[in-house]
Design an enzyme around this catalytic site. Structure first.
Site, mmCIF file in Angstrom:
data_model
loop_
_atom_site.group_PDB
_atom_site.id
_atom_site.type_symbol
_atom_site.label_atom_id
_atom_site.label_comp_id
_atom_site.label_asym_id
_atom_site.label_seq_id
_atom_site.Cartn_x
_atom_site.Cartn_y
_atom_site.Cartn_z
ATOM 1 N N LEU A 22 38.129 45.923 47.981
ATOM 2 C CA LEU A 22 37.936 44.618 47.360
ATOM 3 C C LEU A 22 39.252 44.019 46.879
ATOM 4 C CD1 LEU A 22 34.692 45.247 45.276
ATOM 5 C CD2 LEU A 22 34.893 44.068 47.464
ATOM 6 N N ALA A 24 43.691 45.169 45.516
ATOM 7 C CA ALA A 24 44.657 46.168 45.053
ATOM 8 C C ALA A 24 45.616 45.503 44.097
ATOM 9 C CB ALA A 24 45.407 46.782 46.235
ATOM 10 N N GLY A 26 48.809 46.523 40.743
ATOM 11 C CA GLY A 26 49.896 47.407 40.398
ATOM 12 C C GLY A 26 49.451 48.791 39.974
ATOM 13 N N GLY A 28 46.255 50.247 40.721
ATOM 14 C CA GLY A 28 45.310 50.954 41.579
ATOM 15 C C GLY A 28 44.622 50.055 42.571
ATOM 16 N N LYS A 44 37.004 51.055 40.617
ATOM 17 C CA LYS A 44 38.440 50.902 40.413
ATOM 18 C C LYS A 44 39.069 52.277 40.252
ATOM 19 C CE LYS A 44 41.963 48.342 37.930
ATOM 20 N NZ LYS A 44 42.236 47.215 37.036
ATOM 21 N N ASP A 138 42.248 39.922 28.924
ATOM 22 C CA ASP A 138 42.645 39.199 30.144
ATOM 23 C C ASP A 138 41.511 38.298 30.610
ATOM 24 O OD1 ASP A 138 44.412 38.409 32.102
ATOM 25 O OD2 ASP A 138 43.932 40.047 33.458
#
Length: 735
Positions: A22, A24, A26, A28, A44, A138
């Site tokens: 889905l 990528a 920094g 993982g 994840k 975030d």
């Protein structure tokens, strides 16, 4: 939306069979997985090297446990986690839905009632998150999914227990600039109030289509978040007041998430939360696509085991060149070749992909993404690509040929995405120059990013595209935010740092706002000059009144930062008033027909820009480029030609390093983006390298040597020299 698994990917993580990638980042990779009960999950997996911090696994386990306790219908549930695994992982329910940023980019701002309903549910999600002791940290449009039954807040990748530090071990601010609270921008600990601030930014974005603190470089965004007021123009009064409270600089002045939920839900009529039909259709299509998945998709061998690069650099992956736009699949019966974009499969044969019919060399395609209404950017970009490719194809002993394919959008989001889709669907396209204007760059970046197709714009200067395309999108154009400050530096060097009148004409767009803000700050705060600013509202037509006001205020210098028509009118007013002080226009007017339209009134106006006129440079590189351009096109290089040519040469030079030496092998798209991020290229008059967000990165003080002052003289733009040239001349004259 997703991509096949790579040979290096695991086939299973704990109880989840992995189906697709889905995304990528920094730390993982996020996979689409399915458990034994058939539940789809976003899994994840944290790379082992990212989990070496002694406290990481402890925090990860605690946060996963806290996240399990969150029961909000608007937060994706946690299905499982393991902090002690060699590579820690966290699985949440997979939601097949577009993000808010995708919806707004494709279909524009959302109506106020729909945003209030959206905000109320997201506030409830935050309230439940905060009640569990978590701070998201975030909250941004990309982390809000629009599902059929309501929004979902996703990505616990940077979530922390309240009170934990807001900095990573490397000291970098966690989160997304432009959607961070002031305290986070200052490096302080995030709190529940920080999430509310971020949600206020998200609501402003959904209502207007732009972040409330503008766009640009990360440092500029963080500075504006701490010091400037948010721009909330266009938001209805009742909703505007609520959003403004969320964006209070002081955390204590913001509502709690629960209070915000109630404020947004108040007085909402029945059915007010309905999204526009176009967005609803987008959600329905994405949901159907996301659920129409195979039981187990075969692994796609786009990146087999790496072989050492012949130049001693990074290892290269290889795929037989004859595959073209087709994919090599492993099946129970052997090798099959699946046609790209269809369900048909044929037996693998020795057939090759695109080749030059006159030779055995493969042919690769360089795309040029232009805009039909921006000829002054589009034409030099297309010509630069044509010249660079022709020079490559004239090289003896070359291993492959190139050709150019030009596609135009209409300056809108949908058209830009369509062009990007056509380029990414053609597997012979190995890189793209463009888009050439801001909205297409921002809109098309995600399409290019999802496909892993590297593209570089040499004529845009806003840096918000990295939010949706952090790997494949690059920019060799200088940031718009810097150019206002360069006007002040020009005035300082030429000893004309007097009392300046600055008109910020908002009809020129957010680029103008960025420039005007920096010009005022530099002129007044950094250089100690006097500034008299005036702001002209969009579509108000108050430009002439602003000019009259500044003339009455006795200014000795003048900067009109606005669109072409308004700047031409201002030139006429100043000429009629016999104003003799220095006058500057905004940098995007370089190369326009301002000199012709303004006539005698335009004589003496300056524009400070990074675009160079190579025909007046005396270096060998500039002379050779100018001569080659004249031979091919019969004219001197037009504005922005040199930068486009440098960009193409940089792209092609890095692409050449990704072409496998083994006969029949095919370059891997993702390799080019990785190389570009690390590349340094010495162009006609500057050195190109990229910053953390793939923006043009100036080399120390070298930017002064590649920042040029152009003056309108004898009905055309004439290059006076770089800022470094003018500074040297001024110093010599003062001795």
């Amino acid at each position: 939306m997703s991509e096949p698994l790579k040979p290096s990917d695991p086939s299973r993580v704990a109880g989840f069979r992995l189906l697709r990638r889905l995304g990528a980042g920094g730390m993982g990779v996020v996979y689409l997985g399915r458990d034994d009960a058939g539940t789809l999950a976003a899994v994840k997996v944290i790379r082992a090297e990212s989990a070496t911090d002694d406290g990481f696994r402890t925090r990860f386990a605690r946060e996963a446990e806290l996240a399990r306790r969150v029961t909000s219908p608007w937060v994706v549930p946690v299905l499982g986690a393991d902090a002690e695994a060699a590579e820690p992982w966290l699985a949440t329910v997979f939601v097949p839905a577009p993000s808010l940023v995708e919806a707004v980019t494709a279909h524009g701002p959302l109506p106020s009632p729909a945003v209030r309903a959206l905000g109320s549910r997201l506030s409830e999600a935050l309230a439940d998150l905060h009640a569990a002791g978590l701070v998201h940290r975030d909250v941004k449009p990309g982390n809000v999914l629009l599902a059929l039954d309501g929004p979902r807040l996703i990505d616990f990748g940077v979530a922390r227990a309240e009170g934990d530090t807001a900095l990573t071990a490397s000291g970098m601010v966690v989160g997304t600039p432009g959607f961070l609270a002031p305290e986070q921008a200052r490096g302080e600990a995030a709190s529940a109030a920080s999430d509310v601030f971020a949600l206020g930014c998200v609501l402003a974005y959904a209502l207007t289509g732009r972040p409330p603190f503008g766009t640009g470089e990360a440092d500029a965004l963080l500075y504006r978040t701490v010091h400037d007021d948010p721009v909330l123009d266009g938001i209805e009064d009742d909703t505007r007041d609520v959003v403004a409270r969320c964006l209070s600089k002081e955390a204590a002045d913001r509502p709690t998430a629960g209070e915000l939920r109630d404020l947004l839900a108040a007085d909402a009529p029945d059915g007010a939360g309905q999204l526009p039909d176009s967005v609803v259709r987008m959600i329905a299509v994405r949901s159907a696509e996301g659920l129409a998945l195979p039981e187990i998709e075969p692994t796609v061998l786009d990146e087999p085991a790496a072989a050492p690069a012949p130049d001693g650099g990074e290892p290269r992956d290889a795929v037989p060149h004859g595959l073209g736009r087709r994919r090599l699949l492993l099946t129970g019966g052997g090798l099959l070749l699946a046609a790209g974009g269809t369900s048909a499969a044929v037996l693998l044969t020795g057939g090759d992909g695109a080749k030059n019919p006159k030779t055995s060399r493969p042919v690769y395609v360089l795309g040029v993404h232009t805009t039909d209404s921006a000829t002054r950017f589009s034409r030099p970009s297309a010509r630069a690509a044509e010249l660079a490719v022709a020079q490559h194809n004239a090289t003896p002993g070359r291993a492959y040929d190139l050709k150019v394919r030009v596609l135009q959008d209409h300056g809108d989001a949908a058209g830009a995405q369509s062009v990007a889709g056509r380029f990414t669907a053609d597997r012979d396209v190995v890189a793209v120059l463009g888009p050439v204007t801001e909205l297409p760059m921002r809109s098309a970046a995600k399409v290019y990013g999802d496909a892993g197709l590297t593209h570089v714009s040499s004529t845009t200067g806003q840096q918000d595209y990295f939010v949706t395309s952090p790997v494949s999108s690059f920019q060799t154009g200088v940031a718009h935010t810097a150019l206002g400050g360069w006007i002040a530096l020009h005035a300082l060097i030429t000893k004309r740092l007097g009392r300046i009148g600055v008109v910020l004409d908002r009809s020129g767009g957010t680029t103008i706002q960025d420039q005007a803000t920096l010009l005022v700050q530099q002129w007044r705060d950094a250089l100690g000059g006097q500034v008299v600013p005036r702001v002209v509202a969009e579509t108000s037509g108050d430009g002439p009144a602003a000019v009259r006001s500044l003339l009455a205020a006795g200014v000795t210098a003048f900067a009109y930062l606005g669109p072409l028509d308004a700047t031409v009118a201002a030139a006429g007013q100043l000429a009629a008033a016999r104003f003799s002080g220095p006058r500057w226009m905004q940098h995007l007017l370089y190369g326009t027909d301002f000199p012709r339209r303004a006539g005698a009134a335009g004589e003496g106006w300056y524009v400070v820009d990074s675009a160079v006129d190579p025909s007046v440079l005396t270096t060998k590189a500039a002379r050779e480029f100018t001569a080659a351009w004249r031979r091919r096109f019969g004219t001197a290089p037009e504005p922005y030609a040199a930068e486009a040519y440098d960009t193409v040469r940089m792209l092609l030079g890095q692409f050449a390093r990704t072409v496998p030496s083994r006969l029949g092998a095919r370059p891997v798209r993702a390799d080019l983006g990785r190389r570009m991020a690390k590349a340094t290229f010495h162009g006609i008059d500057r050195t190109y390298a990229f910053g953390d967000y793939h923006q043009f990165n100036s080399d120390g003080q070298g930017w002064m040597s590649s920042t040029y002052v152009h003056e309108v003289h004898d009905g055309r733009f004439r290059q006076l020299g770089s800022l470094a040239d003018l500074q040297s001349a001024a110093q010599s004259g003062s001795r």
